[in-house]
Structure formats: structure tokens, C-alpha cells
Design a protein around this motif. Sequence first.
Motif, PDB file in Angstrom:
ATOM      1  N   ARG A  35     -29.537  36.866 -10.601  1.00 30.79           N
ATOM      2  CA  ARG A  35     -28.268  37.239 -11.224  1.00 30.79           C
ATOM      3  C   ARG A  35     -27.950  36.375 -12.443  1.00 30.79           C
ATOM      4  NH1 ARG A  35     -23.807  34.249 -10.712  1.00 30.79           N
ATOM      5  NH2 ARG A  35     -22.517  36.090 -11.028  1.00 30.79           N
ATOM      6  N   ASP A  64     -28.434  34.667 -16.340  1.00 34.90           N
ATOM      7  CA  ASP A  64     -28.605  35.359 -17.620  1.00 34.90           C
ATOM      8  C   ASP A  64     -29.981  35.167 -18.239  1.00 34.90           C
ATOM      9  OD1 ASP A  64     -28.115  32.671 -18.153  1.00 34.90           O
ATOM     10  OD2 ASP A  64     -26.331  33.030 -19.390  1.00 34.90           O
ATOM     11  N   PHE A  75     -33.885  37.038 -21.542  1.00 39.91           N
ATOM     12  CA  PHE A  75     -33.025  37.499 -20.461  1.00 39.91           C
ATOM     13  C   PHE A  75     -33.822  37.577 -19.161  1.00 39.91           C
ATOM     14  CE2 PHE A  75     -30.489  39.198 -24.006  1.00 39.91           C
ATOM     15  CZ  PHE A  75     -29.213  38.852 -23.588  1.00 39.91           C
ATOM     16  N   SER A  81     -29.707  45.599 -18.796  1.00 41.03           N
ATOM     17  CA  SER A  81     -28.980  45.480 -17.523  1.00 41.03           C
ATOM     18  C   SER A  81     -28.190  44.185 -17.473  1.00 41.03           C
ATOM     19  CB  SER A  81     -29.965  45.537 -16.350  1.00 41.03           C
ATOM     20  OG  SER A  81     -30.633  46.790 -16.314  1.00 41.03           O
ATOM     21  N   ARG A  82     -28.811  43.083 -17.926  1.00 39.55           N
ATOM     22  CA  ARG A  82     -28.105  41.795 -17.925  1.00 39.55           C
ATOM     23  C   ARG A  82     -26.888  41.848 -18.833  1.00 39.55           C
ATOM     24  NH1 ARG A  82     -31.319  41.333 -14.649  1.00 39.55           N
ATOM     25  NH2 ARG A  82     -29.482  42.131 -13.586  1.00 39.55           N
ATOM     26  N   GLU A 130     -23.848  43.808 -17.528  1.00 40.19           N
ATOM     27  CA  GLU A 130     -23.106  43.108 -16.476  1.00 40.19           C
ATOM     28  C   GLU A 130     -21.974  42.284 -17.082  1.00 40.19           C
ATOM     29  OE1 GLU A 130     -26.985  42.621 -13.516  1.00 40.19           O
ATOM     30  OE2 GLU A 130     -26.235  40.909 -14.670  1.00 40.19           O
ATOM     31  N   ARG A 141     -22.748  38.010 -22.723  1.00 39.70           N
ATOM     32  CA  ARG A 141     -24.128  37.527 -22.775  1.00 39.70           C
ATOM     33  C   ARG A 141     -24.795  37.822 -24.119  1.00 39.70           C
ATOM     34  NH1 ARG A 141     -25.920  39.052 -16.520  1.00 39.70           N
ATOM     35  NH2 ARG A 141     -25.101  37.109 -15.602  1.00 39.70           N
TER      36      ARG A 141
END
Length: 381
Positions: free
Chosen positions: A118, A120, A151, A157-158, A161, A165
Motif C-alpha cells: 500500500r 507509494d 511507484f 492505481s497508486r 488512491e 502522490r
Amino acid sequence: MTTLDAPWLRTDRSRAVCAMLTDAGHQAWFVGGCVRNALIGAPVSDLDLTTDARPDRVMELAQAAGFKVVPTGIAHGTVTVIADGEPFEITTFRRDVDTDGRHATVAFADDLADDAARRDFTMNALYAAPDGTIADPLGGVPDAQAGRVRFVGDPQSRIREDYLRILRFFRFFAWYGDPALGIDADGLAACAMNADGLDGLSSERVTQEMLKLLSAPDPAPAVASMAASGVLVRVLTGAAQDVLTVLVHVEQDAGLKPDPLRRLAALGGSRDRLRLSKAQATRIDALTFPAASAGEMGYRLGATIAIDKLAILAASLGQLLDPVDVERARIGAAQTLPVTAADFMPELQGPALGKALQQAESRWILSGFTLSRAELVRTGG
């Protein structure tokens, strides 16, 4: 297997906090920035740990060991344990359950791999046991050592979230990336595709990241990549990133320390997306003071701001900062106008008095601050 040898691992405080967990049968891992920075020889400021123990259990163990405990983020699994005056942030292993681009709903986990997944960037998914043994489930060690900011998993996807980021990606490249390698292409493409997600972030979060990025020794390559990907325009519309490249060179030549507000002023553009403190905004407004002689800017702005202004002006002209101008700014900052309104009264009153004072000040500045009180009064300003 990589082993970390860092002085903070060996302190009595660190050992006691780790033993508090491990003696009770729980895992204790230093995580993130302290491991990454120790690995690459960068300064370490904060010591964060992660564990399989739940927050209530961490608090129970800490209190039993005689440590002060602060439930700083207990809803998200974080407890701050203070040992002999030093804070240790201890967070329970977590996994994301749901995200909305700004915040994540998390659940506690029992496995370090879930916690790593989970995070970054791979260089932040690094863990060190109390004996220095490093756990690197995602290949973060070679990335950190090479200066590759990647990432974790799929970049899009990161980012989706938490859109912050995107800015963290550029900030980490500014601080820990190797410009010779270039910025990670997959990460850059994902930032470009999701740049509109920045619009939903709070101004406070955007400002914090931008100031951290601009504090890096040389943020220019990162900012250039932000501009190329369409990210910079989302946070600083109209910014002129080319000036920053020259300014960094000017700073280094003149021995000026990196300063995020000086650099923000040099970039220009709209600051509507930022939320600066009153003091920060006042300083940047001063740096937009109309160009004048070095001495006058020192007199009106003070030495520090005047020298910053001179550095920005030099960078905008593609020149280095002139040491003579720096000295003139310092001399100007030390001056006090030798006349006051009383020197022109009662002969002059009202607007005429104000005009006389202005003229006296202008003549005095043009003289290089050499005209005396008597000379200024005798000429009537």
C-alpha cells in the motif's frame, strides 16, 4: 541479505522501544524514510516503526514500559511513543480497503507484505529489523541506491488512491532521484494522465508538497518534468520554469542556501492554487518589488529580501549575482533616512510636506546615502 548499520539503531531508546514489542511476541520494523536515508547516507530526522501489534496493544505495552504515549493517529493505527524525550511513531501494519483519490479507508493487517503493497514508492517500502536486517519485498534497495523513484505496482492505481502522490513523485525525484537516469517514464506518463485529479486536493496539501519540492538542492529537473507532463500548470498557472534552472546555478555560485519561497517567486505564475501563510505571502510580495538599484532595494526591503530579489533578477537575465550589488544591498539595509517631517516644519504642511520628504529620500538614495541632514534640509528636499 542487506544489513543496515546506523547509529540510531544502537541507541538505548531505540532498543528499548523495539524490545517493548518483540519481548511481547510482536514484530518491530523501522520503516520508510529513516531506512531509505540511512541506506543512501542522507540525514535521518524521524524514526518510524511498524508492527503487527494493534494500536491499543502498543499503548498498553508502552505504558507498562514507562513510556509516554500519545494517540496521534490511533484511528489510522498510529501511536507516538516517547522514550527519553525522543518520539517514535509506531503504526500497525495496514492494507487499503477503499480510496477516493484523497483519503484511504484502511484495515489492520498481520503481514509486512500487505503493508508494503500500500506504500507509494519502492524506496519507501523498506524495513529494518532491530538488528539492522533489511526486509525489501518490492526491490526498493537497488532503486534507492540508484536514485530511481518508482511507484509500487501499477503507477495509475497508486495515483488514483491519492492524487497527492503526483506531487510526491516529483518531490521525491527532486530529493532522491538521479537526473542522469531521468525520471521514471511509466510514472511520468501516469502523472500526466491523471493530472486533473490534483484539482480535488486541498490547497494546504498542495502547498506543503510544493514547498518541500522547492527546498531540494536542485529542484529544476523535477519542475521541468512537471511542466512537460502538464502538472505544473495545475498548481502554478503561468509559471516560468526555465528561470528556476538558472536561479539554482546563481544560488550555488553566490553561496545562497536553497529557499523555497525565493524559488517560488522566481517561478512566478498564479498562486491561486496555493495557501501560503501571511508571512510567506508577504515575503513573496516583497520579492515582486519593482526593480531598483541594489542599494535602494536593500534600504526598502532589508538585506535578505533584497539579495533574494537580486538573485532572481540575475537569473531572469541569465547572469550570475554581482558581489558588488550584494554589498550595496547590505549597505542600503543599514541606512536610516537622516531627515524627518519635523525638519521641514512649520514652513511646509500637508501634501507639500509629504512631497518634500519624498524628494529628500530620493535625493539621498541617489547620492548613495551620502547627503547629510543639513544638505537635504538646505535644498528643501
